[in-house]
Design a protein around this motif. Structure first.
Motif, PDB file in Angstrom:
ATOM      1  N   HIS A   7       0.397  -1.622   0.248  1.00 53.17           N
ATOM      2  CA  HIS A   7      -0.120   0.239   0.396  1.00 53.17           C
ATOM      3  C   HIS A   7       0.233   1.771   0.075  1.00 53.17           C
ATOM      4  O   HIS A   7       2.204   1.384   0.339  1.00 53.17           O
ATOM      5  CB  HIS A   7      -1.358   0.150   0.964  1.00 53.17           C
ATOM      6  CG  HIS A   7      -0.140   0.303   2.427  1.00 53.17           C
ATOM      7  ND1 HIS A   7       0.120  -1.341   2.678  1.00 53.17           N
ATOM      8  CD2 HIS A   7       0.298   0.998   2.945  1.00 53.17           C
ATOM      9  CE1 HIS A   7       0.730  -0.700   4.670  1.00 53.17           C
ATOM     10  NE2 HIS A   7       0.792   0.644   4.340  1.00 53.17           N
ATOM     11  N   LEU A   8       0.601   2.850  -0.229  1.00 49.55           N
ATOM     12  CA  LEU A   8       0.862   3.437  -0.432  1.00 49.55           C
ATOM     13  C   LEU A   8      -0.157   4.183   0.898  1.00 49.55           C
ATOM     14  O   LEU A   8      -1.431   4.397   1.163  1.00 49.55           O
ATOM     15  CB  LEU A   8       0.843   5.029  -1.428  1.00 49.55           C
ATOM     16  CG  LEU A   8       1.084   4.200  -2.912  1.00 49.55           C
ATOM     17  CD1 LEU A   8       0.615   4.846  -4.322  1.00 49.55           C
ATOM     18  CD2 LEU A   8       2.485   3.230  -3.133  1.00 49.55           C
ATOM     19  N   GLY A   9       0.895   4.649   1.631  1.00 42.58           N
ATOM     20  CA  GLY A   9       0.045   5.690   2.804  1.00 42.58           C
ATOM     21  C   GLY A   9       0.247   7.038   2.540  1.00 42.58           C
ATOM     22  O   GLY A   9       0.886   8.120   2.999  1.00 42.58           O
ATOM     23  N   VAL A  10      -1.245   7.484   2.951  1.00 45.13           N
ATOM     24  CA  VAL A  10      -1.032   8.964   2.742  1.00 45.13           C
ATOM     25  C   VAL A  10      -2.057   9.626   3.162  1.00 45.13           C
ATOM     26  O   VAL A  10      -3.143   9.578   3.784  1.00 45.13           O
ATOM     27  CB  VAL A  10      -2.392   8.999   1.179  1.00 45.13           C
ATOM     28  CG1 VAL A  10      -2.682  10.584   0.856  1.00 45.13           C
ATOM     29  CG2 VAL A  10      -1.697   7.805  -0.229  1.00 45.13           C
ATOM     30  N   ALA A  11      -1.206  11.185   3.975  1.00 48.27           N
ATOM     31  CA  ALA A  11      -1.860  11.634   4.678  1.00 48.27           C
ATOM     32  C   ALA A  11      -2.819  12.272   4.878  1.00 48.27           C
ATOM     33  O   ALA A  11      -1.941  13.336   3.786  1.00 48.27           O
ATOM     34  CB  ALA A  11      -0.938  12.266   5.391  1.00 48.27           C
ATOM     35  N   VAL A  12      -4.096  12.250   4.876  1.00 48.87           N
ATOM     36  CA  VAL A  12      -5.080  13.667   4.508  1.00 48.87           C
ATOM     37  C   VAL A  12      -5.555  13.957   5.951  1.00 48.87           C
ATOM     38  O   VAL A  12      -5.881  14.170   6.768  1.00 48.87           O
ATOM     39  CB  VAL A  12      -5.883  12.501   4.103  1.00 48.87           C
ATOM     40  CG1 VAL A  12      -5.633  12.155   2.914  1.00 48.87           C
ATOM     41  CG2 VAL A  12      -6.938  11.855   4.958  1.00 48.87           C
ATOM     42  N   LEU A  13      -5.620  15.424   5.423  1.00 48.26           N
ATOM     43  CA  LEU A  13      -6.520  16.188   6.622  1.00 48.26           C
ATOM     44  C   LEU A  13      -8.088  16.192   6.488  1.00 48.26           C
ATOM     45  O   LEU A  13      -8.395  16.103   7.610  1.00 48.26           O
ATOM     46  CB  LEU A  13      -6.087  17.485   5.703  1.00 48.26           C
ATOM     47  CG  LEU A  13      -4.298  18.788   6.431  1.00 48.26           C
ATOM     48  CD1 LEU A  13      -4.220  20.516   5.512  1.00 48.26           C
ATOM     49  CD2 LEU A  13      -4.266  18.792   7.488  1.00 48.26           C
ATOM     50  N   ASP A  14      -7.518  16.367   5.383  1.00 51.60           N
ATOM     51  CA  ASP A  14      -9.876  16.061   5.138  1.00 51.60           C
ATOM     52  C   ASP A  14     -10.374  14.729   5.007  1.00 51.60           C
ATOM     53  O   ASP A  14     -10.084  14.582   3.194  1.00 51.60           O
ATOM     54  CB  ASP A  14     -10.442  17.015   4.645  1.00 51.60           C
ATOM     55  CG  ASP A  14     -11.611  17.516   4.714  1.00 51.60           C
ATOM     56  OD1 ASP A  14     -12.339  16.823   4.774  1.00 51.60           O
ATOM     57  OD2 ASP A  14     -12.357  18.579   3.893  1.00 51.60           O
ATOM     58  N   PRO A  15     -10.490  13.708   5.159  1.00 45.05           N
ATOM     59  CA  PRO A  15     -11.163  12.438   4.561  1.00 45.05           C
ATOM     60  C   PRO A  15     -12.635  12.675   3.548  1.00 45.05           C
ATOM     61  O   PRO A  15     -12.115  12.104   3.204  1.00 45.05           O
ATOM     62  CB  PRO A  15     -11.796  11.855   5.862  1.00 45.05           C
ATOM     63  CG  PRO A  15     -11.127  12.419   7.241  1.00 45.05           C
ATOM     64  CD  PRO A  15     -11.043  13.445   7.024  1.00 45.05           C
ATOM     65  N   GLU A  16     -13.309  13.548   4.374  1.00 41.84           N
ATOM     66  CA  GLU A  16     -14.243  13.426   3.257  1.00 41.84           C
ATOM     67  C   GLU A  16     -13.852  13.166   1.904  1.00 41.84           C
ATOM     68  O   GLU A  16     -14.018  13.523   0.568  1.00 41.84           O
ATOM     69  CB  GLU A  16     -15.391  14.500   3.710  1.00 41.84           C
ATOM     70  CG  GLU A  16     -16.211  13.756   5.339  1.00 41.84           C
ATOM     71  CD  GLU A  16     -16.912  12.497   4.702  1.00 41.84           C
ATOM     72  OE1 GLU A  16     -17.177  12.205   3.723  1.00 41.84           O
ATOM     73  OE2 GLU A  16     -16.029  11.372   5.616  1.00 41.84           O
ATOM     74  N   ARG A  17     -12.769  14.701   1.773  1.00 42.74           N
ATOM     75  CA  ARG A  17     -12.585  15.425   0.059  1.00 42.74           C
ATOM     76  C   ARG A  17     -11.727  14.567  -0.300  1.00 42.74           C
ATOM     77  O   ARG A  17     -11.550  14.132  -1.463  1.00 42.74           O
ATOM     78  CB  ARG A  17     -11.550  16.818   0.663  1.00 42.74           C
ATOM     79  CG  ARG A  17     -11.386  17.614  -0.524  1.00 42.74           C
ATOM     80  CD  ARG A  17     -10.782  18.485  -0.464  1.00 42.74           C
ATOM     81  NE  ARG A  17     -10.248  19.173  -1.352  1.00 42.74           N
ATOM     82  CZ  ARG A  17      -9.641  19.954  -1.811  1.00 42.74           C
ATOM     83  NH1 ARG A  17      -9.542  20.649  -0.520  1.00 42.74           N
ATOM     84  NH2 ARG A  17      -8.821  20.655  -2.562  1.00 42.74           N
ATOM     85  N   ALA A  18     -10.832  13.996   0.367  1.00 40.35           N
ATOM     86  CA  ALA A  18      -9.736  12.813   0.007  1.00 40.35           C
ATOM     87  C   ALA A  18     -10.721  11.949  -0.552  1.00 40.35           C
ATOM     88  O   ALA A  18     -10.495  11.413  -2.010  1.00 40.35           O
ATOM     89  CB  ALA A  18      -9.222  12.019   0.696  1.00 40.35           C
ATOM     90  N   LEU A  19     -12.212  11.143   0.291  1.00 47.27           N
ATOM     91  CA  LEU A  19     -12.574   9.803  -0.490  1.00 47.27           C
ATOM     92  C   LEU A  19     -13.474  10.394  -1.780  1.00 47.27           C
ATOM     93  O   LEU A  19     -13.694   9.682  -2.612  1.00 47.27           O
ATOM     94  CB  LEU A  19     -13.469   9.492   0.658  1.00 47.27           C
ATOM     95  CG  LEU A  19     -13.133   8.821   1.804  1.00 47.27           C
ATOM     96  CD1 LEU A  19     -14.308   8.740   3.064  1.00 47.27           C
ATOM     97  CD2 LEU A  19     -12.636   7.492   1.602  1.00 47.27           C
ATOM     98  N   ALA A  20     -13.820  11.519  -1.243  1.00 45.26           N
ATOM     99  CA  ALA A  20     -14.163  12.543  -3.105  1.00 45.26           C
ATOM    100  C   ALA A  20     -13.189  12.392  -4.063  1.00 45.26           C
ATOM    101  O   ALA A  20     -13.392  12.008  -4.985  1.00 45.26           O
ATOM    102  CB  ALA A  20     -14.666  14.240  -2.953  1.00 45.26           C
ATOM    103  N   THR A  21     -12.176  12.441  -3.604  1.00 45.60           N
ATOM    104  CA  THR A  21     -11.141  11.686  -4.786  1.00 45.60           C
ATOM    105  C   THR A  21     -10.878  10.530  -5.139  1.00 45.60           C
ATOM    106  O   THR A  21     -10.744  10.506  -6.422  1.00 45.60           O
ATOM    107  CB  THR A  21      -9.698  12.897  -4.646  1.00 45.60           C
ATOM    108  OG1 THR A  21      -9.866  13.928  -3.602  1.00 45.60           O
ATOM    109  CG2 THR A  21      -8.495  12.342  -5.686  1.00 45.60           C
TER     110      THR A  21
END
Lengths: 136, 136
Positions: A7-21
């Motif tokens: 896997h690639l571990g990706v640090a996200v500030l806003d999970p809803e926005r990251a899931l939208a992407t």
């Protein structure tokens, strides 16, 4: 032996926005949402081919991912390679000059055995090796 | 449709040292060394599962990777996802708010059609989509 990119571990500030992407726009399947209190994070596992993208969202600022986000902003935090024998790989890679962050593997996401190597010994990448533990 | 992680592009200062880590220590197979004068870089393709790690070494400081290294040091430069229809994915992802760096795909490493999206619209990752072009 290295088997694949786990896997690639990706640090996200806003999970809803990251899931939208990653889920909605890229169309990747959300396989699992995992709460990992010991690391103060929630992990969203998105399937891509034989690998996953894991979105890592801290539940507290005072956590590894929280501090990473404060310092560097969102983006790739680590790259995890799946191996068949993590202790053997630790020994082999350590002998080759890669510096493990802990002496022993520990249990990480999905119950896998994991071990990290320092970026200064891997060409600037926080490198994880992980081994799937067979259920008894 | 997204098929898999095609490759991770890794910016390297010292290709011999990077090969000592990725080829010799990790044991990944060096499939190809590709000179790409148009991008002022040499790319080393190492196989890992269904994906590759591509070590990117600039031949001139005044190049995309040369400037990246000067600013950020070695590490992951981009993540490339393989798609089946790059123009359709460009349109779909653009409509979802991802910002392409060029209007049209262009020919990148290994003759693939490639297109990049700006990190500020992908959660901090320079995201490439690429399509293998069948030989006629």
């Amino acid at each position: 032996m290295i088997k694949k990119i786990d896997h690639l571990g990706v640090a996200v500030l806003d999970p809803e926005r990251a899931l939208a992407t990653y889920r909605d726009a890229l169309g990747l399947r959300l396989d699992q949402i995992e709460d990992i209190p010991s690391q103060k994070l929630v992990s969203y596992h998105l399937a891509i081919g034989e690998s996953h993208i894991e979105l890592l969202h801290p539940t507290e600022e005072d956590s590894v991912i929280g501090k990473y986000l404060a310092k560097k902003g969102p983006g790739i935090h680590h790259v995890a390679l799946q191996v068949d024998d993590i202790e053997a790989e630790r020994d082999r890679l350590s002998a080759a000059g890669l510096e493990p962050l802990t002496a022993e593997p520990f249990i990480g996401a999905n119950g896998k055995k994991v071990l990290f190597f320092h970026p200064r010994t891997t060409g600037g990448i926080l490198l994880e090796i992980c081994q799937v533990v067979e259920e008894e």
